[in-house]
Scaffold this motif. Structure first.
Motif, PDB file in Angstrom:
ATOM      1  N   UNK A  31       6.528 -13.789   6.507  1.00  0.00           N
ATOM      2  CA  UNK A  31       5.686 -13.728   5.310  1.00  0.00           C
ATOM      3  C   UNK A  31       4.236 -13.395   5.640  1.00  0.00           C
ATOM      4  N   UNK A  32       3.820 -13.601   6.871  1.00  0.00           N
ATOM      5  CA  UNK A  32       2.399 -13.500   7.187  1.00  0.00           C
ATOM      6  C   UNK A  32       2.007 -12.177   7.848  1.00  0.00           C
ATOM      7  N   UNK A  33       2.971 -11.507   8.507  1.00  0.00           N
ATOM      8  CA  UNK A  33       2.602 -10.440   9.441  1.00  0.00           C
ATOM      9  C   UNK A  33       2.792  -9.033   8.909  1.00  0.00           C
ATOM     10  N   UNK A  34       2.064  -8.105   9.527  1.00  0.00           N
ATOM     11  CA  UNK A  34       2.306  -6.691   9.300  1.00  0.00           C
ATOM     12  C   UNK A  34       3.522  -6.253  10.104  1.00  0.00           C
ATOM     13  N   UNK A  35       3.658  -6.874  11.294  1.00  0.00           N
ATOM     14  CA  UNK A  35       4.766  -6.494  12.165  1.00  0.00           C
ATOM     15  C   UNK A  35       5.251  -7.737  12.902  1.00  0.00           C
ATOM     16  N   UNK A  59       1.841  -8.312  -1.261  1.00  0.00           N
ATOM     17  CA  UNK A  59       3.296  -8.402  -1.384  1.00  0.00           C
ATOM     18  C   UNK A  59       3.778  -9.052  -0.105  1.00  0.00           C
ATOM     19  N   UNK A  60       4.443 -10.179  -0.227  1.00  0.00           N
ATOM     20  CA  UNK A  60       4.898 -10.878   0.960  1.00  0.00           C
ATOM     21  C   UNK A  60       6.388 -11.073   0.922  1.00  0.00           C
ATOM     22  N   UNK A  61       6.888 -11.246   2.113  1.00  0.00           N
ATOM     23  CA  UNK A  61       8.295 -11.324   2.290  1.00  0.00           C
ATOM     24  C   UNK A  61       8.600 -12.752   2.698  1.00  0.00           C
ATOM     25  N   UNK A  62       9.319 -13.502   1.891  1.00  0.00           N
ATOM     26  CA  UNK A  62       9.559 -14.915   2.190  1.00  0.00           C
ATOM     27  C   UNK A  62      11.049 -15.212   2.174  1.00  0.00           C
ATOM     28  N   UNK A  63      11.635 -15.293   3.355  1.00  0.00           N
ATOM     29  CA  UNK A  63      13.033 -15.714   3.512  1.00  0.00           C
ATOM     30  C   UNK A  63      13.992 -15.204   2.450  1.00  0.00           C
TER      31      UNK A  63
END
Lengths: 365, 368
Positions: free
Chosen positions: A199-203, B304-308
């Motif tokens: 959730x935190x990173x670009x890569x 935009x975030x990716x969460x599980x």
């Protein structure tokens, strides 16, 4: 311009190779996370960059400069540890201004930077408070402010949220990312929490047994992991073993035994090859919604807030997980019900069957 | 009959009150999770049941018997299970047979009980291994087997997966629950991980500052949180504070910062009252057009975030407040990117309305 470049970095501890010829470039202003199971070498890696550990072989460049023998304080980095390392006998202000003070920087300048950092990082506590009067989250934000007092543009975060409550950890993720992006920093973040990294990173860089096995944007790693290990390590996945039956213009048809067949858009495997099919539980839906429909029997249902996980036993005895959000208001079957599970062919990943067997390949240890 | 019962239990440590008048009944065979932030009193509660801490006030009953003053080793049915705590110099077999040995049972009985328990946790084949040769998950099963062999009926689990890798934890918690259920044991499991509690518990008890804030079935707690604190701690939400401007038969209108208005179905607060509206992230959707019957606010995607397995959008509204929207992958989610202008929609019936807390909103949501 703190681009970081590692060339063939190797570190051994006796017979154990903690870092095995690591090649990695972190671009300027990039936020990179390194994940991997315990003992994969991620902590050794960040310590090599920081200058806490000297590699046995290989070169480390920061901003184009070879830093192999440069001591930690001259590498131009800010370093934040897992164990909040504030001085307990000093106030927030004392902690933040400690570095510049002992180095004899002009007090006015130190004060100006400290004010700017406190404002930027939103350290909400009073500056005359002592660490034990602060919440864990505020303590760790103070530690970040302190690490950035040298105006370093490279921030190394070694399990920075590891000692905090989950709830606080989730909230601080946003804060960390915001701070790094607003200040235009380059960040390397080591964590044992895959979700945090994603959730935190670009890569995200995935390590295993001293090596980098894969790296990519979080969404790529999730949607199209190149390695079977990654598919399991970042997020949940279902795995089924089969054999490539037919390759057509549409993709590959994989025979899963017991009359089950599944279509994947992946055409990279060969006819007759033994393969592992993987798909994420959230891409599976109930009912016949596409050509890939597997019949099975519901064994159990696990609710968790807005989500529900349905365990479905296939005719060959394998159990797959289907994850649905309850806001869809679709009827949830009951344990024992006969159901059909559909997974779109574009979400079916295919990997060669691992030599060492599926179980060992997926092992987290 | 309840297997564990606490009546008005209070415990102070110096000037700090760790537990305040806790009353709780746990049924035989129930899997209960005690959930709360650090310092809520969770561990103290468990230690009181184990007999490691004596309460200052109140009674504790185990299997119908009052056990105040009874030392831990004589609370036979209770087993405190913590950080594996295996004897490193003993094999799996020796670890598990330790309890029966101490009880001086016949060697035949010790043999039977130990092998049965090891089979139960599927470690029969590893009886001669030392703990250091086993994976974290296996060690945990050995520890569990040791407790069960010693006659435990009530397992006290204090953050049993705390030290383990995140990915491993998910597998182990379902295994642990199945084992407890299959063996008809009772479990009291302390955790600060809300997802863990939602997934394994029959019932959740939420502790806050030494008090029970809410207790109920996991889905009830999630769907009907009694307070801002519970909604924030379990599942999380967007919180908007405002003032009720109008109440009708079908709902109320709430004016939030910047002159924005939202409709809620709730009518329990009168006009002029200061309130907080909680909306789950997964109840907020983003689109290009307004949705009929919904609240529709204009905003800009900040991140935009990716969460599980989900995508989380951070959206800044016209009044500068931010809202989060979470959408499960596979349910159509990749439509927007940073900088896009969007319509943020949520339904009036999905708005939870709370009175504005005396101590302020930030204190309730444990903002950092």
């Amino acid at each position: 311009m703190p681009e970081v470049k590692l060339v063939n970095v190797t570190k051994r501890y006796g017979r154990i190779i903690a870092n095995d010829h690591i090649n990695l470039t972190i671009k300027d202003k990039e936020y990179i996370s390194v994940i991997g199971p315990s003992g994969c070498g991620k902590t050794t890696l960040i310590k090599c960059i920081a200058g806490i550990i000297e590699p046995d072989e290989g070169e480390i460049y920061i901003g184009g400069r070879l830093v192999n023998n440069v001591p930690i304080e001259d590498r131009g980095i800010g370093y934040v540890f897992q164990n909040i390392a504030l001085f307990p006998h000093m106030t927030v202000w004392g902690n933040i201004t400690y570095g510049p003070r002992v180095r004899g920087f002009p007090p006015e300048e130190t004060e100006a930077i400290a004010r700017e950092m406190i404002e930027m990082i939103k350290v909400t506590a009073r500056v005359d408070a002592y660490p034990d009067e602060l919440s864990g989250g505020t303590q760790q934000k103070t530690a970040v402010a302190r690490a950035l007092m040298t105006r370093s543009r490279l921030l190394l975060l070694d399990e920075p949220l590891g000692a905090l409550d989950l709830k606080v950890r989730a909230a601080l993720r946003y804060e960390l990312r915001r701070i790094v992006k607003d200040l235009g920093l380059t960040a390397l973040h080591v964590t044992h929490d895959q979700e945090e990294a994603m959730s935190i990173s670009d890569r995200v860089v995935v390590m295993r047994r001293g090596r980098i096995i894969e790296s990519g944007r979080p969404i790529e790693l999730y949607m199209r992991p190149k390695k079977l290990f990654t598919a399991n390590f970042v997020g949940e996945a279902n795995f089924l073993v089969g054999e490539v039956k037919l390759i057509t213009g549409e993709g590959s048809i994989i025979d899963l035994g017991d009359g089950m067949k599944i279509l994947s858009r992946d055409r990279s495997r060969e006819m007759g090859e033994r393969v592992v099919v993987a798909f994420r539980p959230e891409f599976a839906s109930l009912g016949r919604t596409c050509e890939n429909a597997l019949a099975g029997k519901m064994t159990s249902i696990i609710y968790s807030g807005d989500l529900v996980r349905l365990h479905v036993e296939l005719p060959n005895g394998d159990v797959i997980v289907v994850k649905r959000s309850l806001r869809l208001y679709e009827p949830i079957p009951r344990a024992g019900d006969e159901v059909t599970v559909s997974v779109p062919p574009e979400n079916i990943l295919v990997y060669p069957y691992p030599e060492r067997g599926l179980h060992r390949e997926l092992s987290l240890e | 009959m309840s297997i564990v019962k606490l009546v008005n239990v209070t415990k102070r440590f110096g000037g700090i009150t760790a537990l305040r008048g806790i009353s709780l009944s746990i049924e035989d065979g129930e899997y209960v999770c005690i959930l709360g932030p650090t310092g809520a009193g969770k561990t103290t509660l468990l230690r009181i049941i184990a007999g490691l801490v004596e309460p200052d006030e109140g009674e504790i009953y185990i299997e119908g018997r009052r056990v105040n003053g009874v030392p831990p080793e004589r609370r036979n049915a209770v087993y405190m299970f913590q950080n594996f705590a295996l004897f490193p110099h003993m094999t799996v077999w020796e670890n598990v047979s330790f309890g029966p040995m101490v009880k001086e049972w016949s060697s035949e009985k010790i043999e039977n009980v130990t092998s049965e328990t090891l089979e139960m946790v599927r470690l029969g084949e590893r009886r001669d291994a030392y703990p250091s040769e086993l994976s974290g998950g296996m060690q945990q099963r050995v520890a569990l087997a040791r407790g069960i062999a010693a006659g435990a009926r009530i397992l006290l689990l204090d953050e049993p997966f705390g030290a383990l890798d995140a990915r491993l934890r998910v597998n182990l918690r379902t295994q642990l629950r199945s084992l407890v259920k299959d063996q008809g044991l009772t479990a009291i499991h302390v955790t600060h991980d809300q997802e863990e509690a939602l997934m394994v518990a029959d019932r959740i008890v939420i502790l806050r500052e030494g008090r029970i804030e809410q207790t109920g079935l996991p889905q009830d707690i999630y769907n009907h949180p009694k307070s801002i604190f519970v909604m924030s701690f379990v599942g999380g939400a967007n919180f908007l504070d405002g003032v009720v401007s109008r109440v009708t038969g079908s709902g109320s209108t709430i004016e939030i910062r910047g002159g924005l208005r939202i409709r809620v179905s709730d009518t329990s607060n009168g006009a002029g009252e200061r309130v907080v509206v909680g909306v789950r992230r997964e109840d907020v959707s983003l689109g290009k057009s307004r949705k009929r019957g919904f609240n529709n606010l204009v905003g800009e995607v900040l991140d935009v975030m990716f969460v599980g397995g989900s995508i989380e959008y951070v959206v800044r509204l016209e009044n500068d407040m931010t809202m989060l929207s979470r959408i499960l992958l596979g349910e159509g989610s990749m439509a927007f990117k940073e900088g896009d202008m969007v319509i943020v929609s949520f339904h009036p019936s999905e708005c939870h309305v709370f009175q504005y807390p005396e101590r302020g909103l930030l204190k309730e949501i444990e903002a950092i």
